[in-house]
Design a protein around this motif. Sequence first.
Motif, PDB file in Angstrom:
ATOM      1  N   LEU A 166       0.855  -1.170   0.000  1.00 40.09           N
ATOM      2  CA  LEU A 166       0.000   0.000   0.000  1.00 40.09           C
ATOM      3  C   LEU A 166       0.895   1.225   0.000  1.00 40.09           C
ATOM      4  O   LEU A 166       1.739   1.392   0.884  1.00 40.09           O
ATOM      5  N   VAL A 169      -0.868   8.075  -0.550  1.00 39.97           N
ATOM      6  CA  VAL A 169      -0.734   9.168  -1.506  1.00 39.97           C
ATOM      7  C   VAL A 169       0.734   9.537  -1.630  1.00 39.97           C
ATOM      8  O   VAL A 169       1.537   9.311  -0.731  1.00 39.97           O
ATOM      9  N   ALA A 199      -3.168  11.841 -10.354  1.00 38.66           N
ATOM     10  CA  ALA A 199      -2.581  10.822  -9.482  1.00 38.66           C
ATOM     11  C   ALA A 199      -1.514  10.041 -10.223  1.00 38.66           C
ATOM     12  O   ALA A 199      -0.415   9.809  -9.704  1.00 38.66           O
ATOM     13  N   GLU A 203       2.358  10.278  -8.933  1.00 43.31           N
ATOM     14  CA  GLU A 203       2.970   9.072  -8.383  1.00 43.31           C
ATOM     15  C   GLU A 203       4.197   8.645  -9.180  1.00 43.31           C
ATOM     16  O   GLU A 203       5.055   7.948  -8.670  1.00 43.31           O
ATOM     17  N   PHE A 248      -6.185  15.607  -3.362  1.00 42.57           N
ATOM     18  CA  PHE A 248      -6.061  14.376  -2.588  1.00 42.57           C
ATOM     19  C   PHE A 248      -5.696  14.606  -1.121  1.00 42.57           C
ATOM     20  O   PHE A 248      -6.007  13.797  -0.276  1.00 42.57           O
TER      21      PHE A 248
ATOM     22  N   LYS B   2     -11.321  13.886   2.397  1.00 47.25           N
ATOM     23  CA  LYS B   2     -10.182  13.831   1.491  1.00 47.25           C
ATOM     24  C   LYS B   2      -9.599  12.429   1.447  1.00 47.25           C
ATOM     25  O   LYS B   2      -9.765  11.629   2.376  1.00 47.25           O
ATOM     26  N   VAL B   3      -8.906  12.145   0.367  1.00 46.51           N
ATOM     27  CA  VAL B   3      -8.358  10.807   0.148  1.00 46.51           C
ATOM     28  C   VAL B   3      -7.410  10.388   1.266  1.00 46.51           C
ATOM     29  O   VAL B   3      -7.420   9.241   1.710  1.00 46.51           O
ATOM     30  N   VAL B   4      -6.643  11.346   1.747  1.00 46.05           N
ATOM     31  CA  VAL B   4      -5.672  10.995   2.787  1.00 46.05           C
ATOM     32  C   VAL B   4      -6.357  10.430   4.016  1.00 46.05           C
ATOM     33  O   VAL B   4      -5.966   9.395   4.552  1.00 46.05           O
ATOM     34  N   GLU B   5      -7.423  11.092   4.427  1.00 48.30           N
ATOM     35  CA  GLU B   5      -8.136  10.626   5.620  1.00 48.30           C
ATOM     36  C   GLU B   5      -8.729   9.245   5.381  1.00 48.30           C
ATOM     37  O   GLU B   5      -8.641   8.356   6.229  1.00 48.30           O
ATOM     38  N   LEU B   7      -7.770   6.971   3.298  1.00 49.35           N
ATOM     39  CA  LEU B   7      -6.720   5.948   3.287  1.00 49.35           C
ATOM     40  C   LEU B   7      -6.300   5.631   4.706  1.00 49.35           C
ATOM     41  O   LEU B   7      -6.104   4.477   5.061  1.00 49.35           O
ATOM     42  N   ARG B  11      -6.645   1.931   5.944  1.00 49.50           N
ATOM     43  CA  ARG B  11      -5.347   1.251   5.956  1.00 49.50           C
ATOM     44  C   ARG B  11      -5.302   0.102   6.960  1.00 49.50           C
ATOM     45  O   ARG B  11      -4.837  -0.994   6.657  1.00 49.50           O
ATOM     46  N   GLN B  55     -12.272   8.690  -5.672  1.00 47.33           N
ATOM     47  CA  GLN B  55     -11.126   9.247  -6.373  1.00 47.33           C
ATOM     48  C   GLN B  55      -9.820   8.757  -5.787  1.00 47.33           C
ATOM     49  O   GLN B  55      -8.890   9.511  -5.541  1.00 47.33           O
ATOM     50  N   LEU B  56      -9.743   7.475  -5.545  1.00 42.08           N
ATOM     51  CA  LEU B  56      -8.485   6.934  -5.016  1.00 42.08           C
ATOM     52  C   LEU B  56      -7.418   7.008  -6.100  1.00 42.08           C
ATOM     53  O   LEU B  56      -7.721   6.857  -7.277  1.00 42.08           O
ATOM     54  N   PRO B  57      -6.177   7.244  -5.707  1.00 39.22           N
ATOM     55  CA  PRO B  57      -5.105   7.262  -6.708  1.00 39.22           C
ATOM     56  C   PRO B  57      -4.922   5.891  -7.341  1.00 39.22           C
ATOM     57  O   PRO B  57      -5.251   4.865  -6.736  1.00 39.22           O
ATOM     58  N   THR B  60      -3.235   3.012  -5.435  1.00 40.03           N
ATOM     59  CA  THR B  60      -4.061   2.395  -4.404  1.00 40.03           C
ATOM     60  C   THR B  60      -5.087   1.466  -5.024  1.00 40.03           C
ATOM     61  O   THR B  60      -5.365   0.399  -4.487  1.00 40.03           O
TER      62      THR B  60
END
Lengths: 305, 327
Positions: A166, A169, A199, A203, A248, B2-5, B7, B11, B55-57, B60
Amino acid sequence: MAQRHEQIDSIIRVVTPENIAFEYRLAGPFRRLPALLIDWTITATAIFICAIAIAITFGAFISGGLAEAMISISFFVFRWFYGGLFETFMNGQTPGKRLTGIRVLTTEGQPINGLQAIMRNLFRGADLFLPLPCLGLLVMTLNKRSQRLGDLVSGTIVVVEQNSWLTGVAKLEDPRAIQLAGYLPPNFIVSRPLARALATYVERRRFFSPLRRREVAKHLGEPLLVQFGLPADTSYDLLLCALYYRTFIADRGEDERRLAEATAAAAQVNPFSQPFATPAQFNYKPPPLPQEQMVTIPATPPRQF
Amino acid sequence: MKVVELLERRRQNWQELERYCDRISQSTLNTAEISRFSALYRAACADLALSNSYQLPENTVQYLHKLVGRAHNQLYRARQFDYKVWAKMLLEDVPQRIFNDRCVQTMFVFFWGFFILSAWLAYSKTAWPEFAEEMLPPQMLEQMQEHFKKPPDGSDRDGDTNLRMAAFYINHNTGIGLQCFVWGLLVVPGLYITAKNAVWLGAAFGYMARPDVPQGEHFFHFVRAHGPFELTAIVLSAGAGLRLGMAWIMPGQLSRGASLQKNGAEMMPVMCAAMLMFLFAALIEGFISPSSAPIWLKSGVCLLSSALLGFYFVVLGFPRRLLNAAR
């Protein structure tokens, strides 16, 4: 990456009973050959060890005939049913397949049953048919799922099953990107394809040289700069990083705070900038933005006298 | 959110699922762990399904694809042998399939045609005088003549030898049958290997039937007990193999791949039945044929096995459709 090239990446989609489509990567001949060689080595060693062990235990203590019979039968079982039995009881893997990280599934992505496991291993005899030992390889190249004859008969495929880590970001090491994010209009909505493109770019950008980054980011960066009304010499790479950060990472509240900070910072740097009522009004000339060191390629080579 | 949160929240779950995947391949889980595992798996499935709207990268998303794939393979495991299913398959489906199968019938005619032709050529002294000597490898003829000098009365055999020979026959004869089956997929090699076996066997039978070969009587004494099972099994495996070859040559309305797969699933049980017959034949050949049992007993075994095969193919194999229609 709106559409992944499934044929080129040798990816198949599998729909689970949970009604989720997920992807598998098919194993080609170069992954399967090592597994086969490992299995053959194991078979040969196992037959050898079995023969010695049986000869020592049964041959010495019970009878020579029984020992020979057992050796003969174990040879038979190893020769014809090694793969089939392992794939049945180890859920589609032989020891060689486990070591190389591949697994046998049905063409629908379900686990195989015992009959399929045994059949696909019996037909290895047709794949390695002696006058034409590459027949299986030929058949594998001729179909889309790289199935050999045994796979075709039993309706199975071999997929790669890898761990992957994993990554979360991407980390932006450049604080200027965050600073630049403050200059982006807050009401700009990042569409899904754009988010995906961002993304993918961010990345991967650490593998590129600055010049290459500029080249790649230019296609997206140029129209965005025009749309945001930012100066045309802003680094495209930083712009995309800033957008990525906005999309993101940063929170909306966080965003506004940073925008205020950045505006304040900008105000210090550029004393001539005018305070603006709404952030959308970017009709003034912003302060000089952080630039990456860029080598400009001259349009015509300098003439030498 | 947001994506960070997102994830950060997920996780934990994903990594727990990963740990389960690692553990499950080495040991079995208890009930609570299994239900936890499946809950985690479904959560990961849901995350994957929603990855677009979250909208996950891309990285991921790929990670999720692999994670869901691994967990799916652990959750849905290979089905192991179910004995009821197998019994139904062997006693109901296989005989009915064989009864109607054109390829098995063709192979029956093909094998016995070559067998009888070759037996006649080897027997007759005028049609092709040297046939048996030319067809059979010379050491095989010598070995046969040596082996059948005496009647099979069990004098040179003890339990050990019997066991050894039975195992040898299992290995050797079933191997030949499997080869006929597997090469049948390629049609020409399958026909070749079947014809070769038919010619060899026919030549041996014909040669031994000659009135001037003294070993003949002992030979027929020896082979009669295991003959029916062994010859039927060879015909069956070759027929099943031919069926697979025909499946991709003449697929009918299906695509070639689909036809091959369908026929493969149908013919594998037939091959299993053939392997069972090889096993019976090997046991009889190892223990009864060379024994000192009187000849009427061996003939009895021959009759009994023929009757069993007849029952299997005709009574069990007679199409139920016709049976129901007659009622």
